[in-house]
Design an enzyme around this catalytic site. Structure first.
Site, PDB file in Angstrom:
ATOM      1  N   HIS A 129       0.842  -1.205   0.000  1.00  0.00           N
ATOM      2  CA  HIS A 129       0.000   0.000   0.000  1.00  0.00           C
ATOM      3  C   HIS A 129       0.875   1.252   0.000  1.00  0.00           C
ATOM      4  CE1 HIS A 129      -3.057  -2.738   2.244  1.00  0.00           C
ATOM      5  NE2 HIS A 129      -3.450  -2.628   0.980  1.00  0.00           N
ATOM      6  N   SER A 182      -2.843  -7.857   3.377  1.00  0.00           N
ATOM      7  CA  SER A 182      -3.148  -7.569   4.788  1.00  0.00           C
ATOM      8  C   SER A 182      -3.526  -8.855   5.527  1.00  0.00           C
ATOM      9  CB  SER A 182      -4.298  -6.570   4.882  1.00  0.00           C
ATOM     10  OG  SER A 182      -3.933  -5.347   4.286  1.00  0.00           O
TER      11      SER A 182
END
Ligand code: PNS
Length: 157
Positions: A17, A129
């Protein structure tokens, strides 16, 4: 002034990210990194905690970032509120593309906003994640996958 919105669950924010956020900030004057509620996911961290982690991570990074969250309504409405020119999404693989393409198309259909797909860096392409949470829970080393403020939170420090 070109404005982009980079939305996601960011539960938590990974080096993948971070790479997309920094690269987006090279293309846009302002990048809104927005923690968005995804009803299909049960987050580990509250939106406020995710915003706090992302703010700490982006504090010293090059680029003009606004970190925000929203949990009701359409993403395109947030985009209108901040006068965004484009949405930004990272694409690690064809799996991401299959997931993101209809969202990009519906967002454009709803509001005319374009989505800019940024190819993920192969060095972080396998980082997600959910995998990071699993590795952390099972005692593995997550320092290669998430920035330090995120690792600290994941390890409950
Ligand atoms: O990181 P995620 O969970 O893959 O992000 C998906 C997210 C939150 C960006 C997406 O679900 C979304 O845009 N939600 C907002 C609600 C919305 O506007 N839905 C209709 C168009 S996709």
């Amino acid at each position: 002034m070109a404005i982009a919105v980079y939305p996601g669950s960011f539960d938590p924010f990974t080096f993948g990210h971070l790479d997309i956020a920094i690269r987006a900030a090279k293309m846009f004057d302002t990048v809104h990194v927005v923690v968005v509620h995804n009803p299909n996911k049960k987050p580990r961290f509250s939106a406020a905690a995710r915003v706090a982690m992302i703010s700490e991570v982006l504090e010293n990074q090059p680029g003009n970032f606004v970190i925000n969250s929203f949990d009701t309504g359409l993403l395109v409405d947030y985009c209108k509120t901040v006068n965004a020119d484009a949405l930004v999404k990272g694409i690690r693989s064809t799996v991401d593309l299959d997931y993101e393409l209809p969202m990009a198309q519906v967002n454009r259909d709803l509001s005319g906003i374009e989505t800019v797909f940024i190819p993920g860096d192969p060095r972080t392409g396998f980082v997600s994640s959910s995998l990071v949470k699993q590795v952390a829970d099972l005692g593995g080393d997550i320092s290669k996958y998430v920035p330090e403020p995120v690792a600290r939170k994941l390890l409950g420090k």
